[in-house]
Design a protein around this motif. Structure first.
Motif, PDB file in Angstrom:
ATOM      1  N   LEU A  74       3.334   5.645  -3.187  1.00  0.00           N
ATOM      2  CA  LEU A  74       4.573   6.271  -3.644  1.00  0.00           C
ATOM      3  C   LEU A  74       4.586   6.443  -5.157  1.00  0.00           C
ATOM      4  O   LEU A  74       5.071   7.444  -5.679  1.00  0.00           O
ATOM      5  CB  LEU A  74       5.770   5.430  -3.200  1.00  0.00           C
ATOM      6  CG  LEU A  74       7.161   5.911  -3.625  1.00  0.00           C
ATOM      7  CD1 LEU A  74       7.435   7.319  -3.104  1.00  0.00           C
ATOM      8  CD2 LEU A  74       8.227   4.943  -3.148  1.00  0.00           C
ATOM      9  N   TYR A  75       4.038   5.464  -5.884  1.00  0.00           N
ATOM     10  CA  TYR A  75       4.042   5.508  -7.348  1.00  0.00           C
ATOM     11  C   TYR A  75       2.745   6.096  -7.915  1.00  0.00           C
ATOM     12  O   TYR A  75       2.540   6.040  -9.127  1.00  0.00           O
ATOM     13  CB  TYR A  75       4.286   4.109  -7.915  1.00  0.00           C
ATOM     14  CG  TYR A  75       5.753   3.727  -7.891  1.00  0.00           C
ATOM     15  CD1 TYR A  75       6.565   3.931  -9.011  1.00  0.00           C
ATOM     16  CD2 TYR A  75       6.335   3.200  -6.752  1.00  0.00           C
ATOM     17  CE1 TYR A  75       7.907   3.602  -8.984  1.00  0.00           C
ATOM     18  CE2 TYR A  75       7.685   2.868  -6.717  1.00  0.00           C
ATOM     19  CZ  TYR A  75       8.465   3.069  -7.835  1.00  0.00           C
ATOM     20  OH  TYR A  75       9.801   2.748  -7.804  1.00  0.00           O
ATOM     21  N   SER A  76       1.921   6.654  -7.065  1.00  0.00           N
ATOM     22  CA  SER A  76       0.697   7.287  -7.558  1.00  0.00           C
ATOM     23  C   SER A  76       1.040   8.623  -8.200  1.00  0.00           C
ATOM     24  O   SER A  76       2.016   9.275  -7.824  1.00  0.00           O
ATOM     25  CB  SER A  76      -0.292   7.494  -6.408  1.00  0.00           C
ATOM     26  OG  SER A  76       0.253   8.359  -5.426  1.00  0.00           O
ATOM     27  N   PRO A  77       0.256   9.055  -9.196  1.00  0.00           N
ATOM     28  CA  PRO A  77       0.571  10.307  -9.908  1.00  0.00           C
ATOM     29  C   PRO A  77       0.292  11.537  -9.063  1.00  0.00           C
ATOM     30  O   PRO A  77      -0.546  11.511  -8.156  1.00  0.00           O
ATOM     31  CB  PRO A  77      -0.359  10.249 -11.129  1.00  0.00           C
ATOM     32  CG  PRO A  77      -1.494   9.377 -10.704  1.00  0.00           C
ATOM     33  CD  PRO A  77      -0.917   8.365  -9.767  1.00  0.00           C
TER      34      PRO A  77
ATOM     35  N   GLN B 182       0.832  -1.202   0.000  1.00  0.00           N
ATOM     36  CA  GLN B 182       0.000   0.000   0.000  1.00  0.00           C
ATOM     37  C   GLN B 182       0.870   1.257   0.000  1.00  0.00           C
ATOM     38  O   GLN B 182       0.555   2.235  -0.690  1.00  0.00           O
ATOM     39  CB  GLN B 182      -0.947  -0.009   1.200  1.00  0.00           C
ATOM     40  CG  GLN B 182      -2.005  -1.105   1.134  1.00  0.00           C
ATOM     41  CD  GLN B 182      -2.979  -1.032   2.301  1.00  0.00           C
ATOM     42  OE1 GLN B 182      -2.807  -0.247   3.238  1.00  0.00           O
ATOM     43  NE2 GLN B 182      -4.011  -1.847   2.245  1.00  0.00           N
ATOM     44  N   LEU B 183       1.947   1.220   0.769  1.00  0.00           N
ATOM     45  CA  LEU B 183       2.882   2.355   0.745  1.00  0.00           C
ATOM     46  C   LEU B 183       3.484   2.517  -0.648  1.00  0.00           C
ATOM     47  O   LEU B 183       3.555   3.635  -1.178  1.00  0.00           O
ATOM     48  CB  LEU B 183       3.980   2.152   1.790  1.00  0.00           C
ATOM     49  CG  LEU B 183       5.021   3.277   1.941  1.00  0.00           C
ATOM     50  CD1 LEU B 183       5.571   3.315   3.358  1.00  0.00           C
ATOM     51  CD2 LEU B 183       6.172   3.153   0.950  1.00  0.00           C
TER      52      LEU B 183
ATOM     53  N   PRO C 248       6.802  14.063  -6.812  1.00  0.00           N
ATOM     54  CA  PRO C 248       8.043  14.841  -6.680  1.00  0.00           C
ATOM     55  C   PRO C 248       9.066  14.157  -5.774  1.00  0.00           C
ATOM     56  O   PRO C 248      10.266  14.202  -6.038  1.00  0.00           O
ATOM     57  CB  PRO C 248       7.564  16.176  -6.089  1.00  0.00           C
ATOM     58  CG  PRO C 248       6.130  16.269  -6.479  1.00  0.00           C
ATOM     59  CD  PRO C 248       5.619  14.862  -6.439  1.00  0.00           C
ATOM     60  N   ARG C 249       8.580  13.516  -4.734  1.00  0.00           N
ATOM     61  CA  ARG C 249       9.482  12.813  -3.820  1.00  0.00           C
ATOM     62  C   ARG C 249      10.093  11.589  -4.496  1.00  0.00           C
ATOM     63  O   ARG C 249      11.285  11.309  -4.349  1.00  0.00           O
ATOM     64  CB  ARG C 249       8.737  12.418  -2.551  1.00  0.00           C
ATOM     65  CG  ARG C 249       8.046  13.586  -1.859  1.00  0.00           C
ATOM     66  CD  ARG C 249       7.883  13.352  -0.379  1.00  0.00           C
ATOM     67  NE  ARG C 249       7.062  14.370   0.254  1.00  0.00           N
ATOM     68  CZ  ARG C 249       7.410  15.620   0.460  1.00  0.00           C
ATOM     69  NH1 ARG C 249       8.577  16.039   0.009  1.00  0.00           N
ATOM     70  NH2 ARG C 249       6.603  16.469   1.061  1.00  0.00           N
TER      71      ARG C 249
END
Length: 242
Positions: A215-218, A210-211, A224-225
């Protein structure tokens, strides 16, 4: 025809900090630098290790006592200048973003700080073990496997970011879990069950599917991270440090 230990230390003509210990520290130090909260002591040092328990030895060993003392001294003296012994500016930048990702995802500063503290402890302990030649030839082969798996994980994470619609959370999670298992095998004969649990905590935290999905969500705040993390990983790979 040298020993695995000698070849690891001299790999690519780099000093020891760019070899096995370097590879271990790169990942285990990713959350180390942002310690401006409760982890700081009043005198500016960091609260790292709790080594108040007795040294477990069947017979007296001055070498074991020396290693234990070194772990304790390093942990008590650790500061941002001490951290620079283990990570460089690029690794620090990656760490900054990893900390923010963790805190954004968990919405729990205490949990993110707990991961940070565990990373600090593992970084110091594994580095001390390596520098004191505590690993056998067989264990150094495991360390080499860990390096290759960590490199594969970094390359996969970068690829998933750079190539649209390729992200597979299960693949990245599995690579992190395989890194975890190799590291556990490497240190299982040297560290306590509590310390092994800290390794599991760190890797499992970032292998959370889930993390990884977040993290790879637009868009904001994760893209940016993620870009900064992947830019940093690319730089470490180009420099032969990862």
């Amino acid at each position: 025809g040298g020993s695995p230990q000698g070849s690891l230390r001299a790999a690519a003509g780099q000093p020891w900090r760019y070899t096995v210990a370097r590879s271990v520290c790169v990942f285990l130090s990713l959350l180390l630098f942002l310690l401006d909260g409760p982890a700081l002591r009043r005198d500016g040092s960091y609260e790292l290790l709790d080594l108040r328990g007795p040294v477990k030895m069947e017979t007296f060993s001055s070498r074991s006592l020396a290693i234990q003392a070194e772990k304790k001294i390093l942990s008590r003296m650790a500061s941002k200048s001490m951290v620079n012994m283990f990570i460089d500016d690029t690794s620090s930048e990656i760490l900054d973003e990893m900390y923010r990702v963790s805190k954004e995802y968990t919405q729990n500063r205490a949990e993110s700080q707990k991961v940070i503290k565990n990373l600090i402890k593992m970084t110091v302990k594994i580095s001390v073990l390596y520098r004191n030649n505590c690993f056998s030839d067989e264990e150094l082969c495991l360390a080499e496997e860990f390096k290759h798996k960590l490199h594969q994980g970094a390359m996969t994470a970068i690829s998933f970011h750079e190539v649209d619609f390729t992200f597979e959370k299960a693949i990245l999670a599995q690579l992190l879990q395989e890194c975890r298992d190799l590291l556990l095998k490497l240190v299982e004969n040297h560290l306590t069950a509590k310390s092994l649990g800290r390794i599991r905590h760190v890797f499992d935290h970032f292998a959370d599917t889930q993390l990884l999905t977040q993290l790879y969500s637009p868009g904001e705040p994760y893209q940016p991270r993620l870009k900064k993390i992947c830019d940093g990983l690319n730089k470490l790979i180009d420099e032969g440090k990862l």
